[in-house]
Write an enzyme that holds these catalytic residues in place. Structure first.
Site: not given
Ligand code: IVH
Length: 595
Positions: A114, A116, A118, A226, A315, A411, A414, A429, A435
């Site tokens: 999946e 991750k 932010d 998720y 990551k 500027c 010039c 400018c 210029c």
């Molecule tokens: S699973 C027990 N799936 O990442 C597993 N977390 O660093 C718990 N996050 O607190 C998380 N996308 O806020 C999971 N596809 C995803 C995620 C995800 C973002 C975040 C989540 C978690 C943090 C952990």
């Protein structure tokens, strides 16, 4: 031994400080990657010296105490855990090996991959299909009740739809803000003099934990589900993937980027695929999450106090690094817009040495509260020009070694006056025709079809003429000799003569084309025509004050002040004089259309 103890204590203090900022006051001063590095160092030292590992170490808990008493506390019966991290294929393979070893399986295990995202982890509780409670992760065990705020997020269903909805269903997912939403609210905040957020995650956190749900309602928040927390009253499938499909059937949003993988190679392919499309997703992600799909195997693998053993965050390399701001230079672009550019202590990001970053405009300097000497977080996202994301302000009050950024009045190219437009944030400018930074584009515009329509003088010819020092402004074109022209690449005597003839022919034009040819910012051909028929003579135009200029159709505040500043500039007036008096550009008298 004493120095290891000190190192551990220092790391703990630092990590607790950042955890407090991140989890409690929704403010992150350092990039995730720097935080991860500090945490890795602490874990490494603690593994080498297990007697120095304490229960309260940041490495042993999810981190972050939730101190805001304004929200009711929620106890997570099943803790909301964090994720362990891997940063390269080698460490991913080690995770994979640990899985097979712990499960004592020789075949490949099915994994669900999946994004991750932010944002912020939240838990949603549905009782008999209705949204009963929503909470933040908090410290993983105690979170905050944010039900009223969550109800304002349109993609989160208040009632589940479809069949066989469990009596009691707790799901988990991420609340986040898109790049477009982030830009929009920051623009609005700046306009209204409110606090500006430093990144989409902080904006999402600030919005979600706002005490006024009406404020949250105005924030463009999104959500992706998720995982399953807890379910009663209905048997759920024994596969994570299948659970997600059920969630979707019940109206809960799940990610479009999900893939079942059957080998590390599959996982690497997914990782590379996501990494390649990362910039076009429209929201921030910092890697992919790889989860064992079989829920029974998840249970067998179990969890530590902090993170599950059945999942890992893979990551992406850090896009952000910390460095120091040495100076800010003001650079004149082709169109006369002056952009502040940050000069940085060189830092390597994604394999490239970064020593400059764009600051866009004065608004950006304001937003960041930037000073020379500041430590800043710099982001390089793929091919995008590096940007300063935030400033790391010391907690110890005013730092006298920092210097304010002085915005130039003239500027740097010039020396002409600088004009400030767009609510005083964009510098431009006024040198226009003279210029040096705008020279080539000003000449190109002057000869273009809708302007003086001078054939045979394209960009390559202009580049050579300027580079050889034959011309500096449009009026100099009319001083060119056959010898000068034939000295250019690929210009023979015939082409040179054609150019001279075209120049002579161009002297007869219209007043509107002449105004347009000056290349004044915001003055297009239609506006030039309006100006010509309004003022009729060049003299009248040159004498007009801002108020009179603004009475011309199509001249608003911005166009009016660009025009006035251009005409006020002595060097521009001199070129206009040379073009008309010395070169002899002329036009038929204008028949006034309206006044
Ligand atoms: S699973 C027990 N799936 O990442 C597993 N977390 O660093 C718990 N996050 O607190 C998380 N996308 O806020 C999971 N596809 C995803 C995620 C995800 C973002 C975040 C989540 C978690 C943090 C952990």
């Amino acid at each position: 031994m004493e120095s290891v103890q000190k190192k551990i204590t220092d790391l703990k203090t630092l990590l607790r400080h950042y955890q407090y900022q991140y989890y409690v006051i929704n403010k992150s001063d350092i990039p995730d990657s720097e935080y991860d590095d500090l945490m890795d160092n602490l874990r490494k030292l603690e593994t080498e010296n297990p007697n120095l590992r304490t229960q309260d170490s940041p490495s042993q808990c999810v981190g972050g105490l939730s101190l805001n008493s304004a929200f009711k506390k929620v106890h997570h019966k099943i803790p909301m855990l964090s994720l362990n991290t891997v940063i390269d294929k080698r460490s991913y393979l080690a995770f994979n090996q640990r899985l097979t070893k712990r499960l004592n399986i020789s075949t490949d295990i099915t994994l669900c991959c999946e994004l991750k995202i932010d944002g912020l982890a939240v838990s949603l509780l549905y009782i008999n299909g209705g949204l009963a409670r929503a909470s933040t992760r908090g410290d993983g065990v105690i979170g905050e009740d944010i039900t009223d705020n969550i109800r304002t997020i349109s993609v989160i269903p208040k009632y589940l739809i479809g069949d066989k909805i469990p009596e009691y269903l707790e799901v988990r997912g991420e609340v986040f803000m898109s790049h477009a939403g982030f830009k929009k609210i920051n623009h609005r905040a700046y306009r209204d003099g409110h606090k500006i957020f430093s990144n989409p995650r902080n904006a999402a956190a600030g919005s979600l934990r706002n005490l006024d749900p009406f404020v949250t309602a105005k924030r463009p928040l999104s959500f992706v589900c998720y995982g399953l927390g807890c379910c009663k009253g209905r048997a759920m499938p024994q596969s994570h993937w299948a659970c997600l499909q059920h969630f979707q059937d019940w109206g809960l949003p799940i990610s479009d980027f999900l893939r079942l993988c059957y080998s590390p190679e599959d996982v690497f392919a997914f990782y590379e695929h996501v990494k390649m499309h990362r910039q076009s997703l429209g929201f921030d992600i910092d890697g992919v999450v790889v989860k064992v799909d079989d829920l029974k195997l998840q249970t067998r693998l179990g969890s530590s106090a902090r993170a599950p053993k059945w999942a890992v965050a893979f990551k992406f390399p850090a896009q952000e690094k910390i460095t120091r701001l040495h100076n800010v230079e003001f650079q004149v672009g082709r169109t006369g817009v002056i952009t502040p550019v940050a000069k940085l202590a060189p830092v390597r990001i994604l394999g490239v040495l970064v020593s400059r970053a764009t600051l866009h405009n004065l608004h950006e300097i304001d937003r960041l509260g930037l000073k020379i000497g500041d430590y800043v977080v710099v982001r390089r996202a793929g091919d995008v020009i590096p940007q300063i994301i935030s400033v790391i302000k010391s907690d110890c009050g005013v730092d006298l070694s920092l210097k304010s950024i002085i915005v130039p009045k003239q500027c740097p190219g010039c020396g002409s006056k600088i004009h400030c437009i767009s609510g005083e944030t964009v510098l431009r400018c006024t040198g226009g025709l003279t210029c040096s930074a705008q020279r080539k584009s000003a000449i190109r515009h002057f000869v273009s079809r809708q302007a003086l329509n001078i054939h045979g003088i394209g960009q390559t010819v202009i580049n050579q003429l300027v580079d050889k020092g034959y011309i500096q402004n449009p009026a100099d074109l009319f001083t060119l000799t056959l010898d000068q022209l034939t000295s250019l690449e690929r210009i023979g005597p015939k082409s040179a003569q054609n150019i001279i003839d075209a120049l002579v022919r161009s002297k007869k034009t219209t007043f509107a084309r002449f105004i347009y040819a000056l290349g004044i910012s915001k003055i297009g051909l239609v506006t030039a025509e309006n100006l010509a028929s309004y003022f009729v003579t060049l003299d009248a135009l040159l004498r007009a004050d801002l108020h009179t200029l603004r009475s011309v159709h199509g001249i608003g505040q911005e166009a009016g002040s660009c025009l006035r500043s251009f005409l006020n500039e002595v060097s521009n007036r001199e070129i206009i004089r040379v073009l008309v008096v010395e070169v002899g550009i002329y036009w038929e008298p204008v028949i006034p259309k309206y006044r």
